[in-house]
Design a protein around this motif. Structure first.
Motif, PDB file in Angstrom:
ATOM      1  N   GLY A 151      20.602  55.585 -17.150  1.00 26.67           N
ATOM      2  CA  GLY A 151      19.677  56.665 -16.839  1.00 26.67           C
ATOM      3  C   GLY A 151      18.803  57.028 -18.018  1.00 26.67           C
ATOM      4  N   GLU A 152      19.399  57.085 -19.203  1.00 27.94           N
ATOM      5  CA  GLU A 152      18.616  57.422 -20.393  1.00 27.94           C
ATOM      6  C   GLU A 152      17.566  56.351 -20.679  1.00 27.94           C
ATOM      7  N   TYR A 153      17.936  55.100 -20.492  1.00 26.10           N
ATOM      8  CA  TYR A 153      16.994  54.000 -20.689  1.00 26.10           C
ATOM      9  C   TYR A 153      15.797  54.151 -19.755  1.00 26.10           C
ATOM     10  N   LEU A 154      16.050  54.387 -18.477  1.00 22.78           N
ATOM     11  CA  LEU A 154      14.956  54.541 -17.517  1.00 22.78           C
ATOM     12  C   LEU A 154      14.109  55.765 -17.830  1.00 22.78           C
ATOM     13  N   GLY A 155      14.771  56.871 -18.118  1.00 20.80           N
ATOM     14  CA  GLY A 155      14.033  58.095 -18.400  1.00 20.80           C
ATOM     15  C   GLY A 155      13.109  57.951 -19.594  1.00 20.80           C
ATOM     16  N   THR A 170      29.702  60.283 -11.498  1.00 16.51           N
ATOM     17  CA  THR A 170      28.821  59.181 -11.875  1.00 16.51           C
ATOM     18  C   THR A 170      27.362  59.519 -11.609  1.00 16.51           C
ATOM     19  N   VAL A 171      27.085  60.088 -10.436  1.00 18.78           N
ATOM     20  CA  VAL A 171      25.714  60.484 -10.116  1.00 18.78           C
ATOM     21  C   VAL A 171      25.209  61.524 -11.109  1.00 18.78           C
ATOM     22  N   ARG A 172      26.035  62.493 -11.404  1.00 17.34           N
ATOM     23  CA  ARG A 172      25.613  63.539 -12.342  1.00 17.34           C
ATOM     24  C   ARG A 172      25.381  62.960 -13.737  1.00 17.34           C
ATOM     25  N   ALA A 173      26.186  61.971 -14.117  1.00 19.89           N
ATOM     26  CA  ALA A 173      25.983  61.341 -15.423  1.00 19.89           C
ATOM     27  C   ALA A 173      24.647  60.613 -15.474  1.00 19.89           C
ATOM     28  N   MET A 174      24.274  59.927 -14.386  1.00 16.82           N
ATOM     29  CA  MET A 174      22.973  59.258 -14.354  1.00 16.82           C
ATOM     30  C   MET A 174      21.842  60.273 -14.446  1.00 16.82           C
ATOM     31  N   ALA A 175      21.974  61.393 -13.739  1.00 17.39           N
ATOM     32  CA  ALA A 175      20.957  62.447 -13.814  1.00 17.39           C
ATOM     33  C   ALA A 175      20.842  62.988 -15.231  1.00 17.39           C
ATOM     34  N   GLU A 176      21.981  63.185 -15.883  1.00 15.74           N
ATOM     35  CA  GLU A 176      21.962  63.680 -17.268  1.00 15.74           C
ATOM     36  C   GLU A 176      21.286  62.690 -18.201  1.00 15.74           C
ATOM     37  N   GLY A 177      21.568  61.392 -17.989  1.00 16.09           N
ATOM     38  CA  GLY A 177      20.935  60.383 -18.821  1.00 16.09           C
ATOM     39  C   GLY A 177      19.427  60.357 -18.645  1.00 16.09           C
ATOM     40  N   ILE A 178      18.967  60.430 -17.399  1.00 18.92           N
ATOM     41  CA  ILE A 178      17.524  60.449 -17.142  1.00 18.92           C
ATOM     42  C   ILE A 178      16.881  61.658 -17.811  1.00 18.92           C
ATOM     43  N   LYS A 179      17.494  62.805 -17.656  1.00 19.80           N
ATOM     44  CA  LYS A 179      16.942  64.027 -18.250  1.00 19.80           C
ATOM     45  C   LYS A 179      16.862  63.911 -19.774  1.00 19.80           C
ATOM     46  N   LYS A 180      17.884  63.308 -20.371  1.00 21.14           N
ATOM     47  CA  LYS A 180      17.851  63.124 -21.824  1.00 21.14           C
ATOM     48  C   LYS A 180      16.733  62.177 -22.215  1.00 21.14           C
ATOM     49  N   GLY A 181      16.549  61.111 -21.424  1.00 21.70           N
ATOM     50  CA  GLY A 181      15.532  60.127 -21.752  1.00 21.70           C
ATOM     51  C   GLY A 181      14.110  60.625 -21.589  1.00 21.70           C
ATOM     52  N   ASP A 182      13.850  61.380 -20.513  1.00 20.60           N
ATOM     53  CA  ASP A 182      12.460  61.829 -20.275  1.00 20.60           C
ATOM     54  C   ASP A 182      12.223  63.267 -20.704  1.00 20.60           C
ATOM     55  N   GLY A 212      13.500  65.902 -19.482  1.00 17.77           N
ATOM     56  CA  GLY A 212      13.496  66.838 -18.360  1.00 17.77           C
ATOM     57  C   GLY A 212      12.115  67.097 -17.800  1.00 17.77           C
ATOM     58  N   THR A 213      11.201  66.143 -17.981  1.00 17.11           N
ATOM     59  CA  THR A 213       9.803  66.359 -17.583  1.00 17.11           C
ATOM     60  C   THR A 213       9.511  65.940 -16.145  1.00 17.11           C
ATOM     61  N   LYS A 214      10.461  65.288 -15.474  1.00 15.63           N
ATOM     62  CA  LYS A 214      10.219  64.771 -14.131  1.00 15.63           C
ATOM     63  C   LYS A 214      11.092  65.474 -13.100  1.00 15.63           C
ATOM     64  N   LEU A 215      10.580  65.542 -11.880  1.00 13.33           N
ATOM     65  CA  LEU A 215      11.350  66.093 -10.772  1.00 13.33           C
ATOM     66  C   LEU A 215      12.377  65.073 -10.303  1.00 13.33           C
ATOM     67  N   MET A 216      13.436  65.588  -9.650  1.00 13.61           N
ATOM     68  CA  MET A 216      14.526  64.724  -9.240  1.00 13.61           C
ATOM     69  C   MET A 216      15.075  65.181  -7.892  1.00 13.61           C
ATOM     70  N   ASN A 266      15.938  69.123  -8.092  1.00 14.58           N
ATOM     71  CA  ASN A 266      14.774  69.984  -7.895  1.00 14.58           C
ATOM     72  C   ASN A 266      14.330  70.059  -6.449  1.00 14.58           C
ATOM     73  N   ILE A 267      14.556  68.971  -5.685  1.00 17.71           N
ATOM     74  CA  ILE A 267      14.078  68.845  -4.308  1.00 17.71           C
ATOM     75  C   ILE A 267      15.237  68.374  -3.447  1.00 17.71           C
ATOM     76  N   ASN A 268      15.428  69.010  -2.308  1.00 19.65           N
ATOM     77  CA  ASN A 268      16.418  68.516  -1.355  1.00 19.65           C
ATOM     78  C   ASN A 268      15.793  67.457  -0.467  1.00 19.65           C
ATOM     79  N   MET A 269      16.561  66.402  -0.230  1.00 19.93           N
ATOM     80  CA  MET A 269      16.124  65.319   0.647  1.00 19.93           C
ATOM     81  C   MET A 269      17.230  65.036   1.653  1.00 19.93           C
ATOM     82  N   PHE A 270      16.857  64.891   2.913  1.00 26.44           N
ATOM     83  CA  PHE A 270      17.808  64.468   3.931  1.00 26.44           C
ATOM     84  C   PHE A 270      17.284  63.214   4.606  1.00 26.44           C
TER      85      PHE A 270
END
Length: 473
Positions: free
Chosen positions: A171-175, A201-213, A215-219, A240-244
């Motif tokens: 996640g951090e790499y992508l972010g 695991t999902v929360r860890a990926m979200a944390e990695g993305i936020k660290k990488g970018d 926190g500038t992007k919506l999720m 930030n956004i709910n999706m169904f």
């Protein structure tokens, strides 16, 4: 006076070429700068752009975009979608269809040794190219780091390769890589996070993305069919956004139900249907039951939007997999070459919906079924209405063309009303006229029956947004 105003409006509509204009695709948003900063105002149910204009999410599910297309093919697809008015392209880095073992069109696999901590630069250079080309066309990529079978196989190819540690690293790499690009992150990938370990695991990926970018992007999070991100992560600050996903299991699937549930939640978050029934998809995966058509697309879209959506995602069964009979086997009885499927009618019609919404201050719309006074059974013809919080315009949808009887007393800010029918099948309008607001009023479309759907638009006759695309002088 009212008859004169009606006549003048009709002349303006005809002489400005409105009827012809509605058949043209919505223009692409020029330049990526406003789209690199998408944000949400606290307690609002819509997305804003960096230039302080509302962002209408009109998505397309192009899950295999990075994996199955050449650059020339991706360019063809992206230009087609930009011309039709799409704003978000939902695509997956680690694709579903043998995404770990079958290389992209340039012979590159995404990871070395299936290790999320070892991305293959050659593969990601192609992802870069597609994201950059999309940005040039005014498109945002709804970027899924992985399809869900890589952390919850359940069905599909897999294998499961993610754990808490490498999900964070990946996640951090992508972010970090896409920090400056117009991106909305979409975690999940048609899977629910079953079990505590997968939630972590999902929360860890979200944390990695936020660290990488930073926190500038919506999720958001893309769950499996008939499921809702709010059931798992609504209280998580990264969501930030709910999706169904209302899914592909039946005609007349009530896409508005989960939309309404999310609309009523606290804290307030924007919500949308990220995967409704696909155009040209066999109903419930059974061709003998027929295939979903453009009416199914429109019904799902208008139901979800009028229940409070911040936008909507279209899907085509042939396009998500980029089916090409000369290159790959059809998944779930796909039957149309993807390049031809790009111009099936539903893809045009969701663009008409966006145009109608953006001809009005649509972020002020609120669902309010109490305005419908006639009988309204919850079948395929279920009618829906949303009204402006300023009490000066409304949209009402009648899927089978049944008459609508509305309580117009709610439009107390508009003593003189302008009404017209918007045809969601071709984007044309049929002017009803102007009349004083005396409360209860019946409106009957000039054609009815299953598949003959209409949107009734009622405006303050003196407002600048009166009329589809019409700017009064």
């Amino acid at each position: 006076m009212h008859k004169l105003l009606t006549a003048v409006l009709c002349i303006i509509i005809c002489t400005t070429g409105l009827y012809a204009q509605t058949r043209k695709p919505a223009p692409a948003q020029k330049g990526a700068a406003p789209l690199t900063k998408l944000y949400i105002i606290k307690d609002k149910r819509y997305i804003m752009r960096g230039d302080q204009k509302p962002f209408f999410w009109l998505g397309d599910t192009a899950w295999e975009l990075f994996h199955r297309l050449t650059r020339e093919e991706a360019d063809l697809y992206l230009k087609n979608r930009a011309a039709k008015g799409f704003t978000v392209i939902q695509a997956v880095v680690l694709a579903e269809l043998d995404g770990l073992t079958q290389p992209n069109q340039y012979g590159a696999l995404p990871l070395k040794g299936n290790d999320p901590a070892q991305p293959n630069e050659a593969y990601f250079q192609h992802v870069d190219w597609v994201i950059n080309r999309a940005a040039e066309l005014g498109l945002v990529i709804g970027l899924l780091p992985t399809w869900g079978d890589k952390f919850n196989k359940k069905w599909g190819k897999g294998p499961e390769i993610f754990n808490t540690a490498n999900a964070r690293v990946y996640g951090e790499y992508l972010g970090r890589r896409y920090k400056s690009k117009p991106i909305i992150w979409i975690l999940g990938g048609d899977r629910n996070p079953e079990g505590e370990q997968r939630m972590v695991t999902v929360r860890a990926m979200a944390e990695g993305i936020k660290k990488g970018d930073g926190g500038t992007k919506l999720m958001t999070y893309h769950p499996q069919g008939n499921s809702n991100s709010a059931g798992f992560f609504h209280s998580d600050p990264w969501l930030n956004i709910n999706m169904f996903q209302s899914g592909h299991s039946a005609r007349n699937q009530k896409s508005y139900v989960m939309q309404r549930q999310n609309y009523s939640l606290f804290p307030v978050k924007p919500t949308l249907d990220g995967e409704p029934r696909y155009e040209d998809h066999p109903v419930d995966w059974k061709p003998q039951q027929g295939y979903f058509d453009d009416f199914d697309v429109r019904q799902a879209a208008w139901w979800a939007m009028l229940a409070g959506g911040c936008g909507h995602t279209y899907g085509n069964h042939n396009i998500w997999q980029f089916f090409d009979k000369d290159r790959n086997e059809p998944i779930s009885v796909a039957r149309t070459q993807w390049a031809r499927a790009m111009d099936l009618p539903g893809a045009f019609q969701v663009g008409y919906m966006r145009r109608l919404y953006e001809s009005h201050p649509w972020t002020r719309l609120m669902p309010d079924q109490s305005l419908i006074l006639n009988a309204n059974p919850e079948d395929g013809g279920y009618q829906m209405v949303a009204v402006s919080e300023d009490d000066n315009f409304l949209f009402a949808y009648t899927p089978h063309g049944r008459p609508l009887t509305l309580d117009l007393a709610r439009l107390k800010a508009a003593p003189l009303l302008l009404a017209y029918w918007f045809n969601p099948r071709d984007g044309r309008t049929e002017l009803i006229g102007t009349f004083p607001n005396t409360g209860k009023q019946e409106f009957k479309p000039y054609a009815a029956g299953p598949g003959t759907d209409w949107v009734l638009v009622i405006d303050d006759a003196k407002a600048s947004f009166a009329g589809y695309g019409l700017k009064r002088k």
